[in-house]
Design an enzyme around this catalytic site. Sequence first.
Site: not given
Ligand code: PBG
Length: 327
Positions: A197, A250
């Site tokens: 991520k 992601k």
């Molecule tokens: C929580 C999380 C996030 C997303 C999914 N889980 C945001 C982040 O890490 O700031 C993003 C999902 C999206 O942008 O559709 N940590």
Amino acid sequence: MSMNYPQYRPRRLRRSESLRRMVRETRLSVDSLVYPLFVAAGSRLRRPIPSLPGQYHWSPDTVVEEARRAYELGIPAVLLFGLPERKDPMGESAADPNGPVQRAVANIKEACPDLVVITDVCLCEYTDHGHCGLVEDGKIVNDATLDVLARVALSHAEAGADIVAPSDMMDGRVGAIREALDEEGWEDVAIMSYAAKYASAFYGPFREAAGSAPQFGDRRSYQMDPPNVREALREIELDINEGADIVMVKPALAYLDVIYRVRQAFDHPVAAYNVSGEYVMVKTAAAQGLLDERRAVLELLTGIRRAGADIIITYHAPDIAQWLREG
Ligand code: PBG
């Protein structure tokens, strides 16, 4: 064998839709889709989310209807995010058995037992500082966070979740969650880890939707640096060794090479998250008449599949299911 014009004419197989259909190498199917849903505390809620056109804040009662609609469209799974009533420095409410996510899971599993329910395991929506882990002296601390995350995952399992999906990017959290689940007899609950991520600008609309923007600093001390791909392979391997059943990359669109490399290197199911910023780019352009939304979405999602993702998490899921049905 050499392929030379005029003996070989690639256009021969592009002459009709039936020919194109026959030689198509990648197929997008509803079976790959996961539909994210936002559940807030309260009841009878169906509040449009300004930063995510076409998406809503649901409450644990109303989210059942949307989950049922997804199920009836053939979508195999939903992914739940929570907006709690209270926030505090420790994100205590994330493990509340009566929290919006926990109640939504129970309600959805009762109404649609065959729909796979996945829950996001993270603290950023529950902490007042908006970070995904606990904070000490202005730093996001790793090991102290693991225990809290494990308790959150347990509360989701107890509510009936089929899969828990840790998105916090703390080191060691997959192992900590696996161990806690197994100790309590939840060895059948699977883990989909947000393994690679990245610290991305494309989460902007989500953070507004979930009220989870960090109140100081940013997430770059725990989410991955966008230029790195070999590091993604190390992250994936770590999570697999700690017990991840599905590994995720992601965001998706700026990271298709990462998806491809992960697909080549590992045999676990690979998920890709078509994140909020990617969704909003298409929705905004389409709303202005600059893009054909259906064609653009299907092309992008097919690209994510072609890169190697088995599973795609996307806010477009119900629209795609509908379009694929219409053929
Ligand atoms: C929580 C999380 C996030 C997303 C999914 N889980 C945001 C982040 O890490 O700031 C993003 C999902 C999206 O942008 O559709 N940590």
